[in-house]
Design a protein around this motif. Structure first.
Motif, mmCIF file in Angstrom:
data_model
loop_
_atom_site.group_PDB
_atom_site.id
_atom_site.type_symbol
_atom_site.label_atom_id
_atom_site.label_comp_id
_atom_site.label_asym_id
_atom_site.label_seq_id
_atom_site.Cartn_x
_atom_site.Cartn_y
_atom_site.Cartn_z
ATOM 1 N N ASP A 259 -4.214 4.169 -16.559
ATOM 2 C CA ASP A 259 -3.462 4.523 -15.355
ATOM 3 C C ASP A 259 -2.476 5.635 -15.671
ATOM 4 O O ASP A 259 -2.242 6.531 -14.879
ATOM 5 C CB ASP A 259 -2.665 3.319 -14.838
ATOM 6 C CG ASP A 259 -3.568 2.265 -14.232
ATOM 7 O OD1 ASP A 259 -4.727 2.596 -13.952
ATOM 8 O OD2 ASP A 259 -3.109 1.122 -14.053
ATOM 9 N N TYR A 497 2.731 -3.461 -12.038
ATOM 10 C CA TYR A 497 2.115 -2.378 -12.818
ATOM 11 C C TYR A 497 3.171 -1.607 -13.581
ATOM 12 O O TYR A 497 2.954 -1.171 -14.690
ATOM 13 C CB TYR A 497 1.350 -1.422 -11.901
ATOM 14 C CG TYR A 497 0.142 -2.043 -11.269
ATOM 15 C CD1 TYR A 497 -1.068 -2.071 -11.955
ATOM 16 C CD2 TYR A 497 0.216 -2.608 -10.008
ATOM 17 C CE1 TYR A 497 -2.179 -2.642 -11.391
ATOM 18 C CE2 TYR A 497 -0.889 -3.188 -9.432
ATOM 19 C CZ TYR A 497 -2.087 -3.203 -10.123
ATOM 20 O OH TYR A 497 -3.176 -3.775 -9.561
ATOM 21 N N VAL A 503 4.641 -6.901 -8.283
ATOM 22 C CA VAL A 503 3.706 -7.032 -7.174
ATOM 23 C C VAL A 503 3.544 -8.519 -6.863
ATOM 24 O O VAL A 503 3.659 -8.944 -5.722
ATOM 25 C CB VAL A 503 2.356 -6.385 -7.510
ATOM 26 C CG1 VAL A 503 1.375 -6.586 -6.369
ATOM 27 C CG2 VAL A 503 2.530 -4.905 -7.813
ATOM 28 N N ARG A 522 -1.179 -8.096 4.159
ATOM 29 C CA ARG A 522 -1.016 -6.684 4.461
ATOM 30 C C ARG A 522 -1.601 -5.844 3.341
ATOM 31 O O ARG A 522 -1.686 -6.281 2.212
ATOM 32 C CB ARG A 522 0.474 -6.334 4.568
ATOM 33 C CG ARG A 522 1.143 -6.700 5.849
ATOM 34 C CD ARG A 522 2.620 -6.336 5.780
ATOM 35 N NE ARG A 522 3.339 -7.091 4.743
ATOM 36 C CZ ARG A 522 3.772 -6.564 3.610
ATOM 37 N NH1 ARG A 522 3.579 -5.281 3.343
ATOM 38 N NH2 ARG A 522 4.415 -7.301 2.720
ATOM 39 N N SER A 523 -1.926 -4.634 3.662
ATOM 40 C CA SER A 523 -2.405 -3.733 2.629
ATOM 41 C C SER A 523 -1.264 -3.435 1.654
ATOM 42 O O SER A 523 -0.119 -3.259 2.061
ATOM 43 C CB SER A 523 -2.924 -2.476 3.316
ATOM 44 O OG SER A 523 -2.698 -1.380 2.526
ATOM 45 N N GLY A 524 -1.574 -3.477 0.380
ATOM 46 C CA GLY A 524 -0.550 -3.205 -0.626
ATOM 47 C C GLY A 524 0.214 -4.426 -1.061
ATOM 48 O O GLY A 524 1.158 -4.352 -1.831
ATOM 49 N N VAL A 525 -0.232 -5.603 -0.586
ATOM 50 C CA VAL A 525 0.528 -6.810 -0.890
ATOM 51 C C VAL A 525 0.135 -7.378 -2.260
ATOM 52 O O VAL A 525 0.864 -8.174 -2.847
ATOM 53 C CB VAL A 525 0.341 -7.845 0.237
ATOM 54 C CG1 VAL A 525 -0.963 -8.602 0.064
ATOM 55 C CG2 VAL A 525 1.521 -8.786 0.321
ATOM 56 N N GLY A 526 -1.014 -6.953 -2.771
ATOM 57 C CA GLY A 526 -1.381 -7.409 -4.120
ATOM 58 C C GLY A 526 -2.689 -8.165 -4.207
ATOM 59 O O GLY A 526 -2.914 -8.895 -5.161
ATOM 60 N N LYS A 527 -3.554 -7.992 -3.200
ATOM 61 C CA LYS A 527 -4.832 -8.709 -3.214
ATOM 62 C C LYS A 527 -5.726 -8.193 -4.335
ATOM 63 O O LYS A 527 -6.223 -8.958 -5.165
ATOM 64 C CB LYS A 527 -5.544 -8.548 -1.855
ATOM 65 C CG LYS A 527 -4.691 -9.012 -0.690
ATOM 66 C CD LYS A 527 -5.393 -8.896 0.639
ATOM 67 C CE LYS A 527 -5.715 -7.482 1.062
ATOM 68 N NZ LYS A 527 -4.548 -6.660 1.419
ATOM 69 N N THR A 528 -5.907 -6.861 -4.367
ATOM 70 C CA THR A 528 -6.715 -6.278 -5.431
ATOM 71 C C THR A 528 -6.099 -6.568 -6.792
ATOM 72 O O THR A 528 -6.797 -6.842 -7.764
ATOM 73 C CB THR A 528 -6.859 -4.767 -5.216
ATOM 74 O OG1 THR A 528 -7.381 -4.549 -3.918
ATOM 75 C CG2 THR A 528 -7.774 -4.147 -6.244
ATOM 76 N N THR A 529 -4.780 -6.569 -6.814
ATOM 77 C CA THR A 529 -4.082 -6.859 -8.062
ATOM 78 C C THR A 529 -4.469 -8.227 -8.595
ATOM 79 O O THR A 529 -4.717 -8.404 -9.787
ATOM 80 C CB THR A 529 -2.564 -6.794 -7.822
ATOM 81 O OG1 THR A 529 -2.263 -5.515 -7.269
ATOM 82 C CG2 THR A 529 -1.788 -7.004 -9.087
ATOM 83 N N TYR A 538 -5.602 -6.446 -16.589
ATOM 84 C CA TYR A 538 -4.192 -6.421 -16.970
ATOM 85 C C TYR A 538 -3.808 -7.841 -17.331
ATOM 86 O O TYR A 538 -4.442 -8.787 -16.875
ATOM 87 C CB TYR A 538 -3.324 -5.951 -15.800
ATOM 88 C CG TYR A 538 -3.694 -4.609 -15.257
ATOM 89 C CD1 TYR A 538 -3.039 -3.458 -15.689
ATOM 90 C CD2 TYR A 538 -4.689 -4.477 -14.302
ATOM 91 C CE1 TYR A 538 -3.372 -2.218 -15.194
ATOM 92 C CE2 TYR A 538 -5.048 -3.236 -13.808
ATOM 93 C CZ TYR A 538 -4.380 -2.112 -14.260
ATOM 94 O OH TYR A 538 -4.718 -0.881 -13.767
HETATM 95 P P1 ADP Z 1 -3.990 -4.637 -1.782
HETATM 96 O O1 ADP Z 1 -3.424 -5.949 -1.353
HETATM 97 O O2 ADP Z 1 -4.013 -3.690 -0.636
HETATM 98 O O3 ADP Z 1 -5.294 -4.731 -2.469
HETATM 99 P P2 ADP Z 1 -3.058 -3.750 -4.328
HETATM 100 O O4 ADP Z 1 -3.172 -4.992 -5.100
HETATM 101 O O5 ADP Z 1 -4.108 -2.726 -4.541
HETATM 102 O O6 ADP Z 1 -2.914 -4.067 -2.789
HETATM 103 O O7 ADP Z 1 -1.672 -3.050 -4.660
HETATM 104 C C1 ADP Z 1 -0.463 -3.762 -4.740
HETATM 105 C C2 ADP Z 1 0.671 -2.815 -5.101
HETATM 106 O O8 ADP Z 1 0.506 -2.336 -6.432
HETATM 107 C C3 ADP Z 1 0.723 -1.586 -4.222
HETATM 108 O O9 ADP Z 1 2.089 -1.344 -3.948
HETATM 109 C C4 ADP Z 1 0.160 -0.479 -5.063
HETATM 110 O O10 ADP Z 1 0.799 0.724 -4.774
HETATM 111 C C5 ADP Z 1 0.483 -0.930 -6.463
HETATM 112 N N1 ADP Z 1 -0.575 -0.511 -7.416
HETATM 113 C C6 ADP Z 1 -1.891 -0.790 -7.316
HETATM 114 N N2 ADP Z 1 -2.576 -0.314 -8.365
HETATM 115 C C7 ADP Z 1 -1.682 0.296 -9.162
HETATM 116 C C8 ADP Z 1 -1.750 0.975 -10.413
HETATM 117 N N3 ADP Z 1 -2.899 1.131 -11.064
HETATM 118 N N4 ADP Z 1 -0.611 1.462 -10.938
HETATM 119 C C9 ADP Z 1 0.562 1.314 -10.291
HETATM 120 N N5 ADP Z 1 0.707 0.679 -9.129
HETATM 121 C C10 ADP Z 1 -0.388 0.159 -8.546
#
Ligand code: ADP
Ligand code: MG
Length: 734
Positions: A259, A497, A503, A522-529, A538
């Motif tokens: 990253d 991150y 997050v 919501r988008s950006g809440v941490g689902k993908t995380t 990670y």
């Molecule tokens: P979503 O719920 O939409 O999937 P994400 O889990 O992708 O949200 O992202 C959660 C937060 O972490 C967001 O604020 C995003 O900006 C931040 N984020 C996601 N990926 C990274 C990364 N590789 N490095 C830094 N910040 C990240």
């Protein structure tokens, strides 16, 4: 208050208040060096060295500034301001300071927009200074070029040379012999002049001298071919090994590191730094060492021929060396600048060519052309300066060199005229011959330190990657994971991150084997995380994630990845055939297996309609397939991988309703018997989920079945209502 702050405050106008004083690590020329940026209540100032009470190097009135932005160049960034119609560069900074200058730009812009005084919050920054000398580091967590222990780096490099020692020894012998041979011709000239033309039996001696000359030349050429070829083999071999190790290290590198280091940076290290290394080895063996030997040899011969003429020769040497040193320093700065402008230009061109659709759609071609013209003109200017300097410096140095020769001719000539007691004509001619073999290498040797520095820096940058600690590493006693049931426990999981921006803040979740959990938020809440953590891309900062009761950090990574499959938001296809892409996680898969997986993924239908069926090339990143098709290839990939734990990240977000239906069917087949985490934008696609999890502010805010959550009338039910209203509107519209 630091010393610098004190100095600066003393130099400001009485009404002026110092709001920010920060250091940068790149000079205007693009070189590493300390500079200062100060923002006061009235002006933006830069200082080129530590004397902050001196005249500022540049000065901008805050009132003139329209916007400020940071621009990313290769390897560094620039803070630029737009003032009444003019664009000026304020300072340059290395990538390690991106964040800092991003904040500076934001602070200034805010101030301009709201017409208030600038405010900067640079607090939560990691310190990035060399612990030894306090200089800023060029990259976060990187090494300090000033404190770099060059010998230490070279010693490490020796480790790569050692296996090739036989060839290296042959090269060295060739080198010594060919340098010695190279010293012969001027001496033979002396024999020619003094003995052949004067003495008796000149004819016979002439033939001997000529034969000797031919012999020396032929042997010299042969040896230098042998030496050059061996060097080429050895150096490319060494570089190949280094490159291979670096690539392995890049593949191992944790995602957190990926990253941070932009892909371009890693690629540059892999290609540019290894090329530099190769270049250095070849330069060292083919040029530097032979020249050093030659200079030493000639020095000895000159003193043997005539010590007082030799002393005469040494007189212009300090001047030649000094001037050359200065000249190359300036030149390398100019070329550095030239590379900078070139990369700036490429960046603009690359950006606009990749985005050509957008450019055309908004009819912005003229603007893009203008932008490019500006960059191209800058390149034109810096090319002209650099080449011009080169064209001026070289002849001057050659002239100085020639001066030594002229002096030797004059004083030596006088001696010859006086009867040749001190020096004979032959000796004088040999002397001058050696002289021309002498100054050239001296000049080159001065330049070599520069090259050496670059090579050592490149080497260190490469070692840095191979040394990078693997953040997500495997415990030595990691457990094998044979056939997991698929129970997941998130226990008080904290993760972010970047430091200080969490997050997930204490997420709790317990999932039974075979459950399908729908993740909503919501988008950006941490689902993908969350899914990144499940794959252990990670590591959690606090708390633990357990699979079948075992902490993920204690599981063998290979096994974990074997049992976790992902259909990501944007599926990445590699440039290859469809069949290869489906079988990516199981390279030995038979065609039957691939087809079976494709059928289950509802992909078979479209694949067989393609011109080459399963052997159709998908193009770079799968460019030749539509979003829905790519998605189904990715599903087939996951089916073939046959994981126990499945992650679906908005797998159907970018496709039309009909395709979505096909994908939904495929997914239903896929989730059977697996623990599934599904993220979906459209809640209707989570209808099969056994439980739904609403995340808010890094924690679980609601959890339960669809009916339970609807009955709670909380966030989820509001979302469902909103979406059904929206789709009702769409239905009416449609
Ligand atoms: P979503 O719920 O939409 O999937 P994400 O889990 O992708 O949200 O992202 C959660 C937060 O972490 C967001 O604020 C995003 O900006 C931040 N984020 C996601 N990926 C990274 C990364 N590789 N490095 C830094 N910040 C990240
Ligand atoms: Mg996401």
């Amino acid at each position: 208050m630091t010393e610098q702050e004190e100095q600066l405050r003393a130099a400001l106008r009485p009404s002026e208040e110092l709001l920010l004083l920060t250091e940068t690590d790149i000079e205007r020329s693009g070189h590493f060096g300390r500079r200062w940026l100060a923002v006061t209540s009235e002006r933006v100032l830069t200082f080129s060295d530590d004397q902050l009470n001196a005249e500022p190097e540049s000065e901008l009135r805050l009132g003139d500034v329209r916007t400020v932005e940071t621009e990313h160049l290769v390897g560094q960034g620039a803070l630029q301001a737009e003032t009444n119609g003019r664009r000026v560069e304020i300072v340059r900074f290395s990538n390690s300071l991106n964040e800092r200058f991003g904040k500076v730009a934001r602070g200034l812009n805010d101030a301009v927009k709201k017409e208030k005084r600038p405010e900067f919050d640079l607090q939560d920054e990691e310190p990035r200074q060399c612990p030894k000398c306090g200089r800023l580091l060029p990259e976060k967590g990187s090494f300090c070029p000033a404190c770099l222990e060059k010998w230490e780096v070279l010693r490490r490099f020796w480790h790569y040379v050692r296996p090739h020692w036989v060839k290296a020894a042959v090269v060295s012998v060739c080198m010594v012999v060919s340098v010695a041979l190279g010293l012969a011709p001027p001496y033979l000239t002396k024999v020619l002049v003094d003995d052949v033309f004067r003495g008796e039996g000149g004819r016979r001696l002439l033939v001997v001298v000529i034969l000797a000359l031919i012999g020396v030349r032929v042997l010299g050429a042969g040896l230098s071919i042998l030496q050059g070829r061996l060097t080429a083999w050895v150096s490319s071999g060494i570089v190949h090994e280094v490159r291979f190790e670096v690539y392995q290290a890049i593949q191992r590198l944790s995602l957190r590191r990926h990253d941070k280091a932009q892909t371009g940076g890693l690629l540059a290290r892999l290609t540019h730094d290894t090329m530099m290394l190769n270049f250095m080895i070849i330069e060292a063996f083919v040029w530097f060492l032979p020249m050093a030997l030659q200079v030493a040899g000639i020095c000895i011969v000159l003193f043997m021929l005539s010590w007082w003429l030799a002393l005469l020769v040494l007189i212009p040497i300090p001047a030649v060396m000094g001037l050359t040193y200065w000249f190359y320093k300036r030149l390398s700065r100019l070329y550095h600048h030239l590379w900078q402008t070139r990369s700036k230009m490429s960046a603009v061109a690359g950006d606009s060519i990749s985005g050509i659709r957008v450019v055309k759609a908004f009819s912005q071609e003229p603007r893009e052309v203008d932008r490019f013209r500006g960059r191209s003109a800058a390149l034109y200017a810096s090319t002209a300066t650099a080449e011009g300097t080169w064209a001026t410096g070289r002849p001057i140095i050659s002239f100085l060199t020639a001066c030594g020769g002229i002096g030797v001719w004059y004083f030596g000539g006088l001696a010859v005229l006086e009867g040749g007691k001190n020096v004979t004509l032959g000796e004088l001619m040999a002397f001058v011959g050696y002289l021309f073999m002498f100054y050239g290498p001296v000049e080159m040797l001065t330049h070599f330190t520069d090259l050496m520095n670059q090579a050592v820096t490149s080497m260190q940058r490469l070692f840095e990657i191979t040394d990078a600690d693997q953040e997500v590493y495997e415990a030595p006693d990691a457990l094998a994971l044979k056939d997991p049931a698929g129970r997941f426990d998130f226990e008080d999981v904290h993760f972010g991150y970047v430091k200080d921006r969490p997050v997930l803040k204490g997420l709790e979740l317990h999932v039974e084997p075979g459950e399908m959990i729908g993740l909503v938020g919501r988008s950006g809440v941490g689902k993908t995380t969350m899914t990144n953590l499940i794959c252990r891309f990670y590591d959690v900062d606090e708390g633990a994630i357990k699979l079948d009761g075992v902490d993920l950090r204690k599981v063998r990574l290979r096994d974990l990845r074997r049992h976790v499959g992902i259909v990501p938001q944007e599926s990445y296809l590699f440039n290859g055939t469809i069949a290869e892409n489906i079988a990516y996680g199981k390279p030995g898969a038979t065609r039957e297996e691939v087809v079976e997986a494709a059928i289950a993924a509802n992909a078979h239908g479209f694949i067989v309609r393609l011109p080459d069926g399963y052997d159709t090339k998908v193009g770079e990143r799968g460019a030749r397939l539509s979003g829905g098709e790519k998605q189904r290839v990715a599903i087939a990939r996951a089916i073939l991988h046959d994981p126990k734990v499945l992650i679906l990240d908005e797998a159907t977000s970018s496709v039309d309703t009909e395709t979505e239906e096909l994908i939904q069917q495929a997914l239903q087949r896929l989730v059977k018997g697996r623990t599934t985490f599904a993220i979906a934008h459209r809640l209707s696609t989570l209808r099969n989920a056994s439980r739904l999890l609403v995340i808010d502010d890094g924690k679980v805010s609601e959890i339960g079945t669809h009916d339970e959550l609807m009955a709670q009338k909380g966030a989820y039910s509001r979302l469902v209502e909103m979406q059904s209203r929206l789709s009702a509107i769409k239905a009416v519209d449609g």
